[in-house]
Scaffold this motif. Sequence first.
Motif, short mmCIF file in Angstrom:
data_model
loop_
_atom_site.label_atom_id
_atom_site.label_comp_id
_atom_site.label_asym_id
_atom_site.label_seq_id
_atom_site.Cartn_x
_atom_site.Cartn_y
_atom_site.Cartn_z
N GLU A 152 0.62 -1.66 -0.16
CA GLU A 152 -0.17 -0.14 -0.19
C GLU A 152 1.04 1.10 -0.11
O GLU A 152 1.06 2.17 0.60
CB GLU A 152 -1.11 0.30 0.84
CG GLU A 152 -2.17 -0.84 0.73
CD GLU A 152 -2.77 -1.34 2.16
OE1 GLU A 152 -3.06 -0.37 3.72
OE2 GLU A 152 -3.42 -2.71 2.50
N PRO A 153 1.64 1.35 -1.04
CA PRO A 153 2.98 2.83 -0.65
C PRO A 153 2.38 3.43 -1.51
O PRO A 153 0.99 4.04 -1.96
CB PRO A 153 3.70 2.01 -1.70
CG PRO A 153 2.61 0.91 -3.11
CD PRO A 153 1.67 0.75 -2.72
N ALA A 154 2.88 5.07 -1.05
CA ALA A 154 2.57 6.47 -1.81
C ALA A 154 2.42 6.15 -3.25
O ALA A 154 1.79 6.94 -3.80
CB ALA A 154 3.40 7.30 -1.23
N ALA A 155 3.43 5.45 -3.94
CA ALA A 155 3.08 5.50 -5.37
C ALA A 155 4.02 3.87 -6.33
O ALA A 155 4.71 3.59 -5.74
CB ALA A 155 4.33 6.43 -6.32
N PHE A 156 3.31 3.42 -7.27
CA PHE A 156 3.48 2.12 -7.36
C PHE A 156 4.35 2.95 -9.14
O PHE A 156 4.31 3.58 -10.00
CB PHE A 156 2.56 1.61 -8.47
CG PHE A 156 1.38 1.01 -7.69
CD1 PHE A 156 1.90 -0.10 -6.88
CD2 PHE A 156 0.26 1.14 -7.79
CE1 PHE A 156 1.21 -0.79 -5.91
CE2 PHE A 156 -1.20 0.22 -6.96
CZ PHE A 156 -0.23 -0.73 -5.81
N LEU A 157 5.62 2.00 -8.72
CA LEU A 157 6.80 2.02 -10.17
C LEU A 157 6.46 0.68 -10.61
O LEU A 157 6.56 0.06 -10.62
CB LEU A 157 7.97 2.90 -10.12
CG LEU A 157 8.14 3.90 -8.42
CD1 LEU A 157 9.79 4.00 -8.29
CD2 LEU A 157 7.17 5.39 -10.05
N PHE A 158 6.52 0.86 -12.63
CA PHE A 158 6.19 -0.31 -13.48
C PHE A 158 7.95 0.16 -14.50
O PHE A 158 7.62 1.08 -14.72
CB PHE A 158 5.30 -0.17 -13.98
CG PHE A 158 3.94 -0.33 -13.00
CD1 PHE A 158 3.00 -1.57 -12.60
CD2 PHE A 158 3.22 0.92 -12.86
CE1 PHE A 158 1.82 -1.44 -12.48
CE2 PHE A 158 2.00 0.53 -12.34
CZ PHE A 158 1.95 -0.61 -11.43
#
Lengths: 354, 283
Positions: A152-158
């Motif tokens: 449940e992070p502040a941002a996803f990086l793909f």
Amino acid sequence: MARIKLDGLKKTYPGNVQAVKGIDLDVADGEFVVLVGPSGCGKSTLLRMVAGLETISEGTLHIGERVVNTLEPAERDIAMVFQNYALYPHMTVYNNLAYGLKNRGFKADEIERRVGEAAGMLEIEAFLTRKPRQLSGGQRQRVAMGRALVREPAAFLFDEPLSNLDAKLRVQMRVEIKQLQRRLKTTSLYVTHDQLEAMTLGDRLVVLNDGLIEQVGTPMEIYSRPASTFVATFIGSPAMNLMPRAYLEARDDGHSFSGVLDDLPPGTDIVGMRPDDMLLHAPDEPHLVVEATLELFEAAGAESHLYVRMEGSDQPTVIRTSGQPPVDEGDVLRFHVPRTALHPFNEASGKRMQ
Amino acid sequence: MVENRPLGNLAAHLILISGVALVLFPVYIAIIASTHGPGEFMRGVLPLTPGDQAVENYRLMWEAGLAKAGSPPAWRMLWNSLVMALAITIGKLFISLLSAFAIVYFRFPFRLFFFWLIFITLMLPVEVRIIPTFQVVADLGMLNSFAGLSIPLIASATATFLFRQFFMTIPEEMLEAARIDGAGPLKFFRDILLPLSVTNIAALFVIMFIYGWNQYLWPLLITTDPDYTTIVMGIQRMTSTSGDETPDWNLVMAAVVMAALPPVLVILFMQRLFVKGLTETEK
């Protein structure tokens, strides 16, 4: 959830190789931004700088309200999905998902709740006791997503998460990623070299070339008003046709172009036209008419591609249409391009005029 | 090969069987010899069937040893060998895992220089550096001790090199994923690298254990106290008798069989992991 703000980010490798040459970008809270560009354009490096896997040579990076330039990846409150998934091969799926939570000192029942929730969302409950080796590519992809979700992070990086999947699965996962992001409203940065993936996924696209931003905008903005010849040929498939204005002027017999070329903004010496704007029947509005020889016909189901060559030009040109071609291969056809569908560019700067 | 030629098969098996027989025959002789009485060997004809002295021979060697040749009981020597071999093996694994981890995953000044330094020591086996090493060990007062027996043999370029090669095949994303998951260097080492290296560790354990067990020259040099005699040294001592006495071959062979057992057991127990470690890389 948080906004991500990049101010003049630069990455210089030893030997003075500049991979990222100064990027300013503001990703709003909950926004899905896709970084797209050809290989070597610095998009992955940029993402890895945001993740904290590469150091930042210059500039500042905000995630939320914090400057995170010197923070470790784990302290940045982000989660990343890797191209090759990078699952821990000796751990079960459950432990793969739980590992990051355990390291952060979560309680066992909280870990179990979160893993269960993520597994449910991704429909991988049945595999929780298996090892990654026993999963198919698509399932591994889901586990990799799950590992990001549970945090449940502040941002996803793909980082090109779909490029190891086959075409059908790629489309399916693309839709799922989009739906998931809509539901969770987590700020996401997504790197891909696939322009179709970029167009369909992003709220906004960032087209990168050679370490710099070429254009930022919504997918349709970028498609309908590419800011440079690079963007014009990179976004859209088949690529936009670019023709020298001088060549078109030489083909004008005085009346068939109805003054269309004179309306182009000053400085235009390259004219771009999308393959689907090249019509086989004359439209009502002012347009160009050009004759060309049909060299090859390609039927792709709902659409077909006509590869034509214009007289006195060795530049291959593609027309997209539907149904059968009007003439046989080797014969001459006429195509019409409305004034409004012409994209004016300057050759020297590569920029759009107007 | 997808072929079915009975004659070829037969020939192949004959060659293989004769090869195996050639290797196993001396072992067989040793086992047979250890079951006979003291005089049998002196008659000039080697018996090929087991004798009736097995229990007596082994008990004598195990409990008392060959006192007239100055060798302590076998249990003592086997124990010494085991301690030395295990200390060398575990020490080697521990040090080489850590140094390979440092060389592969950390950026520090002169990293490559240190790697080559370690690599170059491959060219300096114990025998080459034995005199200076002896001097150092003697000066440190480690003669006649387990520390003296094992520590100088622990540093291992081979194992460091093998672990380095293995670590380099682990995708970099594994480390990056672990970093994002909040695992520090030691946690990454313990939770990711060690479990992934299990098969390699097992393979090296077998190789290193046998290396340690078979050490002869080094223990011979630095131990004079019978309390630290290893089994390999002991066998040598038993065969060198004074004057015109002949060695008690039946007893020596009993010691030989006992000395050969632990390495065989280690290989048997670790076989599955051992083969996997040498052939497979699980990623």
